[in-house]
Design an enzyme around this catalytic site. Structure first.
Site, PDB file in Angstrom:
ATOM      1  CG  HIS A  96       2.542   6.108   5.126  1.00  0.00           C
ATOM      2  ND1 HIS A  96       1.424   6.817   4.751  1.00  0.00           N
ATOM      3  CD2 HIS A  96       2.532   4.995   4.369  1.00  0.00           C
ATOM      4  CE1 HIS A  96       0.772   6.148   3.809  1.00  0.00           C
ATOM      5  NE2 HIS A  96       1.433   5.031   3.554  1.00  0.00           N
ATOM      6  CG  ASP A 232       0.692  10.082   5.673  1.00  0.00           C
ATOM      7  OD1 ASP A 232       1.914  10.205   5.478  1.00  0.00           O
ATOM      8  OD2 ASP A 232       0.109   8.985   5.719  1.00  0.00           O
ATOM      9  CB  SER A 664       0.636   5.218   0.345  1.00  0.00           C
ATOM     10  OG  SER A 664      -0.264   4.729   1.278  1.00  0.00           O
TER      11      SER A 664
HETATM   12  N1  ASP Z   1      -2.079   3.040   3.657  1.00  0.00           N
HETATM   13  C1  ASP Z   1      -1.890   2.361   2.402  1.00  0.00           C
HETATM   14  C2  ASP Z   1      -0.464   2.394   1.918  1.00  0.00           C
HETATM   15  O1  ASP Z   1       0.413   2.502   2.740  1.00  0.00           O
HETATM   16  C3  ASP Z   1      -2.835   2.837   1.395  1.00  0.00           C
HETATM   17  C4  ASP Z   1      -3.975   1.925   1.390  1.00  0.00           C
HETATM   18  O2  ASP Z   1      -3.762   0.742   1.573  1.00  0.00           O
HETATM   19  O3  ASP Z   1      -5.087   2.374   1.182  1.00  0.00           O
HETATM   20  O4  ASP Z   1      -0.140   2.229   0.750  1.00  0.00           O
END
Ligand code: ASP
Length: 729
Positions: A96, A232, A664
């Protein structure tokens, strides 16, 4: 006199900060909670880290004398983290995080987003324009060098100007004679300052990405949720000039040789194991008052959730089953959905955790302390903050629905880009060649915009979002132009949308192109009268004035009081170790692998395996499909060296590390300093950790490195990449 003041002031400050540090060293820190500055680990955390199982030293994590882990951690693309995993600049991050680059490099013929991409050799790696990564060369506590120049008698404007000047001087002096960049950030609401020396590389190339069905497995349904089976990750390579320094893209560039890269362990984790996350957490607000938390729970989050609910419903309906629209909107929708879902989880978590009640109880204690505290008078601090937040709340709808509803219309946002062209043309100071050149630049940008634009989506967005804006923003704060025009259409926003989209040049590539050809003062006048531009400029101008008049002064007062509140909290609890809120600077967080109790009778195990992949798999589904080859490998239990002792393929695990957005892609490291996974999310019940961390339910989600390597090796056959890694047993 001034000298005397400064000397006293420095002494006071020193005493204050030393007070914090001394208190810290006598403390049993029980981290899990906290995002720590790598340069303070030796003083503050290392004993606790070692007690929890860490086997190395603080110098192994951060050193300016020799290479250390910090030399392998990068700020990736502005908002994520990545890590070096080979001596030849190979970089691992989340899928992502690489998503928008992979999306940009994809076409209908070469759909890397959908099908994945694997460079079989370096020549096949694809440059990702616009992508950059930043290393931290060093960081320095410059608190004294800044705050010793201000004093309590200074008015805020003089204080801010003095600080700004000091920062500029420090940045220049640390940068001098190097190719590095420097910047200073405030910590603890301006009670401390740190300077960062950084090195940024801009020739970054895509090396490998799994298909979206792996990299985004579970889609939005599983996002922010445990148990998780998303693969991911994506892989890039950093390129440098022949001198190993940053260089603009060139085919002559060579793979960057990092000062350090992570060894990778295939041993995995078991419950209780030490883990540490090293990365760039974006923003947390752990020291807010109950009034601010109330604003978040009861205004800001619900407002923004309502807008994004509608925005996403429109985009998703058009993307469903349509590859062209999906390529145009997947990245936009993903970004919207990620924050949207987090706000929902955050609201629920804060409510369940009685965050407002807990903050209120703390504030009562604070007030008791403030009432008797000798020294600076903090008695009015909380009542003043309460009043300010009360006043601020009156503008929440204006702020939220202007940014999340009005500006959700792409054509309005796009029209805003033309403000500078129009004003330059109308000023009539540019030569005709310069104006033509500028207009040509706008033509290029317009082509980029329209290639990712679907007019049908935006027209529906206009009708829906402007109706929402009209019904939620207090009428007296709405622009008169907006209200009059809406009234002309009898508040039928679909009719307004149809009319404006038929007429405006900003929704019509051919008309816009013609207008930008032989651009002139006359055409600039015409452009400024375009209904889309007019609507944008009327609403935006009033909004800017309202923000300036009402919101900024409130925010400025809140900031000053929060500076005092932060400082006062530290004085009130000299034995507590306060970690600074995240601000996109390099941090270490550590904890242990742990399951959690989600709610009554619901207990989550700490790891997921291939079994869950099979259970979730739904052939042909938008979110839960899997590539055929992967299904076969899983069916045959053909996991190679990546299976655990029981023969299962580990996919993800959770631990109590305190992480946030920006973490992330961060390396997740075991007690020996070896890479065991990539951080990518948090669990639903713990998303409130940006505002209130709770060790019982806040967990970060890590992609187990064994699943990553399994995909690279067994699924994609990219053994060329495996060979580059430093695998340890
Ligand atoms: N999914 C989050 C990000 O895109 C990571 C998190 O907020 O824990 O940075």
């Amino acid at each position: 006199m001034e000298y005397l003041y400064r000397t006293n002031h420095i002494l006071m400050l020193k005493r204050f900060l030393i007070g914090i540090l001394c208190a810290a060293s006598t403390l049993t820190v029980h981290a899990d909670e906290g995002m720590w500055l790598p340069i303070l680990l030796e003083q503050l955390n290392i004993e606790d880290m070692q007690a929890r199982g860490f086997k190395l030293s603080a110098e192994d994590i951060y050193s300016v004398n020799h290479s250390s882990m910090k030399d392998a951690v990068v700020l990736f693309g502005g908002g994520c983290t990545g890590e070096m995993i080979s001596a030849e600049g190979l970089l691992l991050t989340n899928h992502h995080c690489g998503f928008s680059s992979i999306n940009d490099l994809s076409s209908l013929e070469n759909n890397y987003l959908r099908d994945g991409f694997w460079a079989k050799n370096k020549a096949e790696e694809i440059p990702a324009p616009g992508l950059k990564v930043t290393f931290i060369i060093s960081m320095h506590d410059v608190t004294d060098s800044i705050l010793s120049y201000v004093n309590a008698q200074m008015d805020e404007a003089t204080r801010a100007a003095t600080i700004k000047q000091r920062i500029a001087n420090l940045e220049a002096s640390y940068k001098k004679g190097t190719h590095y960049e420097t910047f200073v950030r405030a910590f603890y609401y301006g009670n401390a300052y740190y300077l960062f020396v950084t090195e940024t590389f801009t020739d970054i190339r895509l090396v490998g990405a799994p298909p979206a069905s792996v990299g985004n497995f579970g889609g939005e349904t599983d996002n922010w949720v445990w148990p998780r089976h998303t693969g991911d990750f994506s892989i890039f390579r950093v390129y440098a000039g022949k001198d190993n320094k940053p260089a603009a893209y060139s085919s002559d560039n060579v793979p960057f040789k990092p000062r350090y890269h992570f060894p990778i362990s295939l041993k995995g984790v078991k419950e209780g194991d030490f883990t540490m996350v090293y990365g760039f957490p974006g923003r947390t607000q752990e020291y807010l008052t109950s009034y601010a938390v109330d604003l978040t729970i009861n205004s800001t989050n619900p407002n923004r959730i309502e807008c994004r609910d509608k925005r996403l419903a429109i985009m998703n309906a058009y993307m469903l089953g349509n590859d062209t629209v999906t390529l145009q909107y997947a990245s936009k929708a993903k970004g919207l959905a990620n924050a949207y879902k987090k706000w929902k989880g955050e609201k629920t978590g804060l409510e369940l955790n009685d965050a407002i009640g807990k903050k209120q109880a703390y504030e009562q204690l604070f007030q008791v302390w403030a009432n008797t505290h000798a020294g600076k008078d903090y008695r009015d601090l909380l009542p003043q903050l309460e009043t300010l937040y009360g006043r601020y709340k009156a503008y929440a709808e204006l702020i939220d629905y202007t940014s999340e509803a009005f500006f959700a219309v792409e054509a309005l946002d796009f029209a805003s880009d033309f403000e500078s062209l129009i004003s330059k043309a109308l000023a009539d100071t540019l030569s005709s060649e310069a104006l033509a050149q500028l207009a040509a630049q706008y033509k290029t940008n317009a082509a980029g915009f329209f290639s990712g634009y679907d007019k049908r989506i935006d027209r529906e967005m206009f009708a829906t979002m402007l109706e929402l804006y009209s019904s939620r923003v207090q009428p007296e704060l709405q622009s008169p132009y907006f209200k009059t025009t809406a009234a002309q259409y009898k508040n039928n926003f679909t009719a307004w949308a149809n009319a404006i989209f038929a007429k405006s040049v900003f929704t019509n590539p051919e008309k816009l192109d013609a207008m930008l050809t032989n651009f002139s003062v006359k055409k600039a006048k015409k452009m400024s009268a375009d209904p889309m531009y007019r609507l944008y400029s009327e609403v935006a101008a009033l909004y800017a004035a309202q923000i300036k008049q009402y919101v900024q002064p409130l925010q400025a007062e809140i900031n000053i009081l929060m500076r005092d509140y932060m400082r006062a909290q530290m004085l009130m609890e000299p034995d507590k170790l306060f970690y600074p809120d995240a601000n996109s600077t390099l941090r270490v967080t550590y904890g242990n692998v742990k399951g959690y109790t989600a709610k009554d009778a619901v207990q989550y195990y700490y790891m997921t395996t291939d079994a869950g992949l099979e259970q979730k798999y739904k052939a042909g589904d938008e979110e839960f499909d899997l590539p055929k080859k992967l299904v076969e490998l899983v069916e045959k239990n053909d996991f190679g060296p990546y299976a655990d002792a029981s023969g299962a393929l580990p996919v993800a695990f959770i631990a109590s590390n305190h992480t946030t957005g920006g973490n992330s892609g961060s390396p997740v490291i075991n007690a020996n300093g070896e890479l065991i996974g990539t951080n990518y999310d948090r669990v639903w019940e713990g998303t409130m950790s940006d505002i209130m961390y709770d060790v019982n339910r806040c967990r970060n989600i890590t992609l187990d490195i064994r699943y990553t390597l399994f995909i690279i090796d067994k699924y994609a056959g990219a053994t060329n990449l495996i060979k580059e890694l430093t695998l340890v047993q």
